[in-house]
Design a protein around this motif. Structure first.
Motif, short mmCIF file in Angstrom:
data_model
loop_
_atom_site.label_atom_id
_atom_site.label_comp_id
_atom_site.label_asym_id
_atom_site.label_seq_id
_atom_site.Cartn_x
_atom_site.Cartn_y
_atom_site.Cartn_z
N TYR A 35 13.56 79.81 37.91
CA TYR A 35 12.78 80.99 38.27
C TYR A 35 13.72 82.10 38.75
O TYR A 35 14.69 81.85 39.46
CB TYR A 35 11.77 80.67 39.38
CG TYR A 35 10.99 81.90 39.76
CD1 TYR A 35 9.90 82.30 39.00
CD2 TYR A 35 11.38 82.69 40.84
CE1 TYR A 35 9.21 83.47 39.31
CE2 TYR A 35 10.69 83.84 41.17
CZ TYR A 35 9.62 84.22 40.39
OH TYR A 35 8.95 85.38 40.69
N PHE A 48 11.44 87.97 35.53
CA PHE A 48 10.23 87.77 34.73
C PHE A 48 9.32 89.00 34.81
O PHE A 48 8.69 89.39 33.83
CB PHE A 48 9.47 86.53 35.20
CG PHE A 48 10.13 85.23 34.87
CD1 PHE A 48 10.29 84.83 33.55
CD2 PHE A 48 10.59 84.39 35.87
CE1 PHE A 48 10.89 83.62 33.24
CE2 PHE A 48 11.19 83.19 35.57
CZ PHE A 48 11.35 82.79 34.26
N ALA A 49 9.23 89.60 35.98
CA ALA A 49 8.38 90.78 36.14
C ALA A 49 8.88 91.93 35.27
O ALA A 49 8.07 92.67 34.68
CB ALA A 49 8.33 91.20 37.61
N ASP A 50 10.19 92.09 35.16
CA ASP A 50 10.75 93.15 34.31
C ASP A 50 10.46 92.87 32.84
O ASP A 50 10.15 93.79 32.07
CB ASP A 50 12.27 93.24 34.53
CG ASP A 50 12.63 93.67 35.94
OD1 ASP A 50 11.83 94.42 36.55
OD2 ASP A 50 13.69 93.25 36.43
N ARG A 94 4.10 80.85 38.62
CA ARG A 94 4.57 82.11 39.22
C ARG A 94 5.23 82.99 38.15
O ARG A 94 4.99 84.21 38.11
CB ARG A 94 5.56 81.80 40.34
CG ARG A 94 6.04 83.00 41.13
CD ARG A 94 6.97 82.54 42.24
NE ARG A 94 7.61 83.67 42.92
CZ ARG A 94 8.62 83.54 43.77
NH1 ARG A 94 9.11 82.34 44.04
NH2 ARG A 94 9.15 84.60 44.35
N ALA A 95 6.03 82.38 37.28
CA ALA A 95 6.66 83.13 36.19
C ALA A 95 5.61 83.72 35.26
O ALA A 95 5.71 84.88 34.84
CB ALA A 95 7.63 82.23 35.42
N GLU A 142 13.62 86.75 39.47
CA GLU A 142 12.74 87.91 39.60
C GLU A 142 12.63 88.72 38.32
O GLU A 142 11.74 89.56 38.20
CB GLU A 142 13.23 88.79 40.75
CG GLU A 142 13.08 88.12 42.12
CD GLU A 142 13.51 89.03 43.27
OE1 GLU A 142 14.00 90.14 42.98
OE2 GLU A 142 13.36 88.62 44.43
N ASP A 190 4.07 86.71 36.86
CA ASP A 190 5.01 87.84 36.81
C ASP A 190 5.00 88.49 35.43
O ASP A 190 4.98 89.72 35.30
CB ASP A 190 6.43 87.37 37.13
CG ASP A 190 6.63 87.02 38.59
OD1 ASP A 190 5.72 87.27 39.41
OD2 ASP A 190 7.71 86.49 38.92
N GLU A 219 6.55 76.97 39.97
CA GLU A 219 7.39 78.10 39.59
C GLU A 219 7.01 78.63 38.22
O GLU A 219 7.06 79.84 37.97
CB GLU A 219 8.86 77.67 39.62
CG GLU A 219 9.39 77.42 41.01
CD GLU A 219 10.77 76.80 41.01
OE1 GLU A 219 11.57 77.13 41.91
OE2 GLU A 219 11.07 75.97 40.12
N GLY A 234 0.96 90.13 37.25
CA GLY A 234 0.18 89.62 38.37
C GLY A 234 -1.27 89.34 38.07
O GLY A 234 -2.01 88.91 38.96
#
Length: 391
Positions: free
Chosen positions: A255, A259-261, A295-296, A257, A299, A292, A303
């Motif tokens: 995991y 992934f959001a991008d 969560r990915a 950050e 993202d 995780e 959301g």
């Protein structure tokens, strides 16, 4: 790892063909120009990632070979596999998008008249040798030759459970295109794929195949096929888009950050195929747990838990970690239920359309050793919904 160096040409001739080749020439020059290659190796997003088990090997061995836990790491019966046929796949998907999980991380995606095959592994073992290494726990749902024409084969990285030499050699005799991360093309050329059929991409680079746009996106992992890890071939996740649909394949990744991008630039996705198996506290940076993975997925979808379908991959086919064989499935059911995410849990080989109600049947319970207290209720009651499944 792209292989190891042997002291003489005679000994080098003994190097297994499945090791592939080290990048060289213009391919290596291009690798050195990559903004993600520094200090002689490819770098992970989010900082350095531990690529070897943390803690002592003795501690790991005690857990991996524990006589009580070991039976739970494999099915105790015949894994149910959907008998996929070419006739099943010859009918166009009503909504334009259909996915068929072929086991582990291998997916056939049919997307608006195009066919994409992710990480095809039809071999019996994920190993450079046919007589040793993790062996398949269930048969492939149909022979590779019965799959029919494929427009593009997408490879996430060069580990044996994602890049299988016998499978690539079989596909080399077709006219399919291969989209691979930077440096991986050398292996494919070594095994008979012509250079003009390769699309070799760095992160954030894009290629077009017919009406599809394929983009190599970051992942948090590593590479390796030989005895010495040179980190000279890249690993990637992939975003694939047609005019009507978008899908995402995570490859192997921890995991991070980013992934959001990826979701902001290429999503939201009609379906995400997310690695959620072969996780361990011994290597937390390079594989995701089911929590995780959810969560990915969130993202990647900005959301929004109602956006798209999540298909868990990288589990059920090979025994690659200390966790129980059925645990990813059980844990995924609860994690997605708690987050309000739509889960697809088909049997291997069972085609489904993300636009329809996806299959969610705990088929693994048919052949897994049940936990001491029996299988939890499904759907879970409120008090169980947030519990992590350990089976």
């Amino acid at each position: 790892m792209a292989g190891f160096r042997l002291p003489s040409s005679g000994l080098r001739a003994l190097r297994p063909e499945a090791f592939g080749v080290d990048p060289s020439g213009e391919r290596m020059a291009r690798i050195r120009r990559s903004p993600h290659f520094r200090d002689g190796v490819f770098q992970n997003p989010g900082g350095a990632a531990r690529t070897r088990p943390s803690g002592s090997m003795l501690e790991f061995a005690k857990i991996f070979f524990d006589k009580d836990a070991r039976p739970r790491r494999s099915p105790k019966g015949t894994v149910p596999v959907h008998p996929t046929t070419y006739a099943d796949l010859a009918r166009p998907p009503a909504g334009g998008l259909r996915l068929t999980w072929m086991g582990h991380s291998s997916i056939l995606a049919e997307i608006d008249g195009h066919r994409v095959l992710f990480d095809p592994v039809w071999g019996e073992r994920c190993s450079p040798f046919p007589f040793v290494g993790p062996k398949r726990l269930h048969p492939v749902p149909l022979p590779l030759a019965a799959l029919g024409p494929v427009d593009v084969v997408v490879i996430s990285h060069d580990h044996y459970d994602h890049l299988d030499m016998p499978t690539i050699k079989a596909l080399a005799g077709t006219d399919t295109i291969f989209a691979v991360p930077l440096g991986v093309g050398g292996h494919l050329e070594h095994w008979g794929v012509s250079a003009d059929r390769l699309r070799e991409l760095d992160w954030h680079e894009t290629t077009k195949v017919g009406g599809l746009t394929l983009t190599a996106t970051p992942a948090r992992h590593f590479c390796g096929r030989g005895l010495r890890n040179t980190q000279h071939t890249l690993w990637a996740s992939w975003a694939v888009a047609s005019g009507e649909h978008r899908i995402y394949h995570s490859g192997d990744t921890g995991y991070f950050e980013g992934f959001a991008d990826i979701g902001a630039e290429h999503g939201p996705f009609d379906a995400t195929m997310i690695q959620v198996g072969a996780y361990s506290d011994f290597w937390p940076d390079i594989h995701m747990t089911p929590d995780e993975g959810v969560r990915a997925h969130l993202d990647l979808q900005g959301g929004d838990p109602t956006a798209g379908v999540m298909l868990p991959i990288h589990w059920g086919t090979f025994n690659l970690a200390p966790h129980p064989w059925a645990e990813p499935g059980e844990w995924m059911m609860r994690a997605t239920h708690k987050a309000g995410v739509t889960l697809a849990a088909p049997r291997c080989g069972e085609p489904f359309e993300p636009a329809s109600v996806p299959p969610v049947t705990p088929w693994w319970r048919e052949v897994a050793e049940a936990p001491a207290g029996g299988w939890p209720t499904w759907p879970p009651v409120a008090s169980e919904a947030g519990d992590t499944a350990v089976v």
